[in-house]
Design a protein around this motif. Structure first.
Motif, mmCIF file in Angstrom:
data_model
loop_
_atom_site.group_PDB
_atom_site.id
_atom_site.type_symbol
_atom_site.label_atom_id
_atom_site.label_comp_id
_atom_site.label_asym_id
_atom_site.label_seq_id
_atom_site.Cartn_x
_atom_site.Cartn_y
_atom_site.Cartn_z
ATOM 1 N N ILE A 430 0.838 -1.211 0.000
ATOM 2 C CA ILE A 430 0.000 0.000 0.000
ATOM 3 C C ILE A 430 0.869 1.257 0.000
ATOM 4 O O ILE A 430 0.580 2.239 -0.699
ATOM 5 N N VAL A 431 1.955 1.214 0.770
ATOM 6 C CA VAL A 431 2.881 2.353 0.792
ATOM 7 C C VAL A 431 3.402 2.629 -0.622
ATOM 8 O O VAL A 431 3.396 3.781 -1.088
ATOM 9 N N ASP A 432 3.783 1.569 -1.319
ATOM 10 C CA ASP A 432 4.286 1.736 -2.699
ATOM 11 C C ASP A 432 3.222 2.332 -3.615
ATOM 12 O O ASP A 432 3.505 3.197 -4.447
ATOM 13 N N GLU A 433 1.989 1.845 -3.439
ATOM 14 C CA GLU A 433 0.877 2.377 -4.243
ATOM 15 C C GLU A 433 0.733 3.878 -4.036
ATOM 16 O O GLU A 433 0.633 4.643 -4.997
ATOM 17 N N VAL A 434 0.743 4.286 -2.745
ATOM 18 C CA VAL A 434 0.580 5.706 -2.418
ATOM 19 C C VAL A 434 1.710 6.534 -3.038
ATOM 20 O O VAL A 434 1.472 7.606 -3.615
ATOM 21 N N LEU A 435 2.929 6.005 -2.976
ATOM 22 C CA LEU A 435 4.067 6.742 -3.534
ATOM 23 C C LEU A 435 3.916 6.896 -5.052
ATOM 24 O O LEU A 435 4.119 7.983 -5.609
ATOM 25 N N ALA A 436 3.484 5.787 -5.702
ATOM 26 C CA ALA A 436 3.335 5.817 -7.161
ATOM 27 C C ALA A 436 2.266 6.816 -7.593
ATOM 28 O O ALA A 436 2.381 7.445 -8.653
ATOM 29 N N GLU A 437 1.254 6.981 -6.766
ATOM 30 C CA GLU A 437 0.129 7.845 -7.157
ATOM 31 C C GLU A 437 0.377 9.322 -6.828
ATOM 32 O O GLU A 437 -0.431 10.174 -7.185
ATOM 33 N N PRO A 439 3.416 11.637 -7.256
ATOM 34 C CA PRO A 439 4.745 12.168 -7.609
ATOM 35 C C PRO A 439 4.895 13.635 -7.176
ATOM 36 O O PRO A 439 5.956 14.044 -6.711
ATOM 37 N N GLN A 440 3.830 14.397 -7.293
ATOM 38 C CA GLN A 440 3.893 15.813 -6.963
ATOM 39 C C GLN A 440 4.215 16.037 -5.485
ATOM 40 O O GLN A 440 5.058 16.859 -5.134
ATOM 41 N N ALA A 441 3.544 15.253 -4.644
ATOM 42 C CA ALA A 441 3.756 15.382 -3.194
ATOM 43 C C ALA A 441 5.184 14.988 -2.834
ATOM 44 O O ALA A 441 5.787 15.575 -1.931
ATOM 45 N N ILE A 442 5.721 14.008 -3.566
ATOM 46 C CA ILE A 442 7.106 13.601 -3.282
ATOM 47 C C ILE A 442 8.054 14.749 -3.616
ATOM 48 O O ILE A 442 9.003 15.032 -2.881
ATOM 49 N N GLU A 443 7.750 15.434 -4.711
ATOM 50 C CA GLU A 443 8.529 16.587 -5.167
ATOM 51 C C GLU A 443 8.699 17.600 -4.030
ATOM 52 O O GLU A 443 9.800 18.060 -3.760
ATOM 53 N N THR A 444 7.575 17.916 -3.330
ATOM 54 C CA THR A 444 7.628 18.974 -2.321
ATOM 55 C C THR A 444 7.918 18.439 -0.920
ATOM 56 O O THR A 444 7.928 19.188 0.058
ATOM 57 N N TYR A 445 8.142 17.141 -0.787
ATOM 58 C CA TYR A 445 8.374 16.540 0.535
ATOM 59 C C TYR A 445 9.679 17.051 1.153
ATOM 60 O O TYR A 445 10.708 17.071 0.490
ATOM 61 N N ALA A 452 5.545 16.685 7.410
ATOM 62 C CA ALA A 452 5.464 16.417 5.969
ATOM 63 C C ALA A 452 4.950 15.012 5.655
ATOM 64 O O ALA A 452 4.416 14.766 4.573
ATOM 65 N N LEU A 453 5.058 14.097 6.637
ATOM 66 C CA LEU A 453 4.624 12.717 6.379
ATOM 67 C C LEU A 453 3.113 12.544 6.469
ATOM 68 O O LEU A 453 2.558 11.594 5.945
ATOM 69 N N ASP A 454 2.475 13.477 7.180
ATOM 70 C CA ASP A 454 1.052 13.312 7.494
ATOM 71 C C ASP A 454 0.203 13.014 6.256
ATOM 72 O O ASP A 454 -0.661 12.147 6.286
ATOM 73 N N TYR A 455 0.475 13.739 5.185
ATOM 74 C CA TYR A 455 -0.328 13.562 3.974
ATOM 75 C C TYR A 455 -0.248 12.115 3.470
ATOM 76 O O TYR A 455 -1.261 11.489 3.161
ATOM 77 N N PHE A 456 1.002 11.573 3.446
ATOM 78 C CA PHE A 456 1.195 10.212 2.925
ATOM 79 C C PHE A 456 0.531 9.156 3.818
ATOM 80 O O PHE A 456 -0.115 8.236 3.334
ATOM 81 N N ASN A 483 14.755 7.834 1.343
ATOM 82 C CA ASN A 483 15.609 7.236 0.316
ATOM 83 C C ASN A 483 15.440 7.922 -1.028
ATOM 84 O O ASN A 483 16.412 8.206 -1.732
ATOM 85 N N LEU A 484 14.165 8.195 -1.375
ATOM 86 C CA LEU A 484 13.874 8.854 -2.652
ATOM 87 C C LEU A 484 14.518 10.233 -2.723
ATOM 88 O O LEU A 484 14.874 10.731 -3.782
ATOM 89 N N LYS A 485 14.617 10.873 -1.554
ATOM 90 C CA LYS A 485 15.110 12.247 -1.515
ATOM 91 C C LYS A 485 16.643 12.335 -1.469
ATOM 92 O O LYS A 485 17.203 13.409 -1.498
ATOM 93 N N LYS A 486 17.315 11.194 -1.296
ATOM 94 C CA LYS A 486 18.775 11.207 -1.152
ATOM 95 C C LYS A 486 19.482 11.656 -2.420
ATOM 96 O O LYS A 486 19.013 11.337 -3.501
#
Ligand code: ADP
Ligand code: MG
Length: 486
Positions: A430-437, A439-445, A452-456, A483-486
């Protein structure tokens, strides 16, 4: 001038836990149907003979030992002669004249408002109960169910000084009788009845010297612990006022009064000046018999852990507070329920919180006992959250549903779809699904912003309808995002 009160109790406890009565083979069982459990002996038919119930004697000896009394060498009984419809044989078999009673000259240590107190026991004796009479408006009816039931009468010295002390002692003795398995001590079934003796004396005099004692007033058959406390308070006030008004000699006379719940006052019944002579003699139909050392040793060895020791054990072994431990041990059945839940592997603190919280308030609210609740130690264990399958808020909902719908806890959890998702594989999906859906939120994370985690996490909860274990989801999501942000 100040006064101190001298208070002595005669506590009657019906030994409800024998199978049959003390001198007859009728069942010893409470019944709302009058005259259901009776035999000719109980009704005093001519020629009836008593047969002593060994279990009743054993219970009496056990209690005598716990009261630190001296047991007699021989067990025998006496006949107390009087006429009253509730005793149609015209005598009661009892034990009165010393040294006959099953226990004499002991003491009891009990706690009152956090302080250790001691009361001396004059004696404890085994006798048969009388029938109960019900005074209707133009007639009196008699129920012999209770007649010839084993009754233990404990007589204290006048060592209590306040109503609170007397009440604390009664509560202590209730646990003793319950833990010994002698009596259920249900005041609603009339298992405990008290005669309360009260006098006052000048506080400057020596209370050890009986010649200093004031005139004793007796309140007969007070049948609730609160009633005992309140009638003592009332009598102390009434007698003190009489001293102050100079009417003590005429107002406070040796008499029997009764406690009237309605008016919260004591009312004179009869004067006790001419003491009745009961013409006691040794009961000829019961041979006296020796209490052997072997039997006494056996009885002593069978005395179980009592409430006071249980309480200490809860505090020492389980780390429970004194307050909680006191509540748990007050009723043996509650304490047993708690212990059984712990034995099944539940954390003691958690079990204690449930028993003293949800369970006791449910019992009080519905005015029922632990025997009547649709919940067993097994069920409580199952519905606890040791394994974190449900959240603590859900556990309360399950508890209420179990009682309302009379279903097993696991069934409720299933039916309500309450099972938490704790399986890491499922949560990862489910975590992977949320991340895949998103991308914009990951951009501003921003990994530095704790919010910042609350939304996810919100998205994960939405997808699982709140059932994902929050701490697992949180940890996993943070790792992946960082990890994505590294
Ligand atoms: P009785 O013969 O009237 O039944 P007992 O001497 O057998 O009197 O005592 C009965 C109860 O009354 C006991 O609990 C005893 O401690 C208590 N008692 C005796 N004298 C007094 C007193 N002066 N004030 C208060 N209680 C008393
Ligand atoms: Mg008596």
């Amino acid at each position: 001038m100040g006064y101190i009160a001298m208070i002595g109790l005669e506590m009657h406890c019906e030994a409800s836990e024998t199978n049959t009565k003390v001198f007859s083979s009728a069942r010893n069982a409470y019944s709302v149907t009058p005259n259901e459990n009776i035999r000719p002996y109980d009704m005093g038919f001519p020629g009836v003979l008593p047969v002593v119930n060994k279990k009743a004697v054993e219970y009496a000896i056990k209690t005598s030992m716990v009261l630190n009394c001296k047991q007699p060498e021989y067990m025998y009984f006496e006949r107390k002669n009087y006429y009253y419809p509730d005793m149609p044989k015209n005598y009661q078999i009892t034990q009165e004249t010393k040294p006959i009673p099953v226990g004499i000259y002991g003491y009891v240590d009990y706690e009152c408002e956090g302080e250790e107190k001691r009361v001396r026991v004059n004696n404890i004796h085994l006798e048969e109960d009388a029938a109960s009479s019900d005074h209707l408006y133009d007639t009196t009816v008699i129920d012999y169910n209770r007649a010839a039931n084993p009754l233990l009468e404990l007589v204290t010295e006048p060592d209590f000084r306040t109503g609170e002390e007397a009440m604390a002692f009664l509560e202590h003795m209730r646990t003793v009788y319950q833990y010994l398995g002698v009596s259920e001590c249900d005041t609603k079934k009339g298992h405990i009845r008290c005669d309360v003796n009260v006098s006052i004396m000048d506080e400057s005099l020596d209370p050890e010297d009986p010649s200093n004692w004031g005139t004793k007033v007796e309140m007969k058959n007070v049948n609730s612990f609160g009633g005992v406390r309140d009638c003592i308070k009332y009598e102390i006030k009434r007698q003190t006022k009489a001293k102050e008004d100079g009417t003590y000699d005429t107002e406070v006379i040796q008499e029997t009064r009764r406690w009237d719940e309605e008016t919260q006052s004591t009312i004179a019944m009869r004067s006790k000046v001419d003491a009745v002579d009961y013409k006691y003699f040794v009961e000829p139909n019961i041979p006296k018999y020796k209490l052997t050392k072997e039997w006494l040793d056996e009885i002593r060895a069978s005395i179980p852990e009592l409430a006071y020791d249980r309480k200490k054990r809860y505090m020492n072994d389980y780390g429970l507070s004194e307050y909680d431990s006191n509540i748990l041990v007050k009723e043996k059945k509650i304490s047993d329920f708690f212990e059984d839940t712990v034995k099944l592997g539940t954390d003691p603190k958690e079990a204690c919180n449930w028993v003293n919280g949800m369970i006791l308030s449910y019992l009080n609210y519905h005015m029922i006992t632990i025997d009547d609740i649709y919940m067993t130690p097994d069920m409580l264990r199952d519905q606890l959250i040791d394994d974190k399958t449900i959240s603590s808020k859900q556990a309360k909902d399950v508890f209420n549903k179990v009682l309302e719908e009379k279903k097993e806890p696991m069934q409720v959890v299933k039916d309500e779809g309450m099972m938490q998702i704790t399986d890491e594989g499922s949560i990862e999906g489910i975590v992977d699904e949320v991340l895949a859906e998103n991308p914009q939120a990951i951009e501003t994370y921003d990994p530095e912003n704790p919010k910042a985690l609350d939304y996810f996490i919100g998205q994960v909860m939405k997808k699982t309808r709140g059932k994902a274990n929050p701490s697992i989801a949180y940890k996993m999501m943070k790792e992946k995002l960082d990890n994505l942000k590294k």
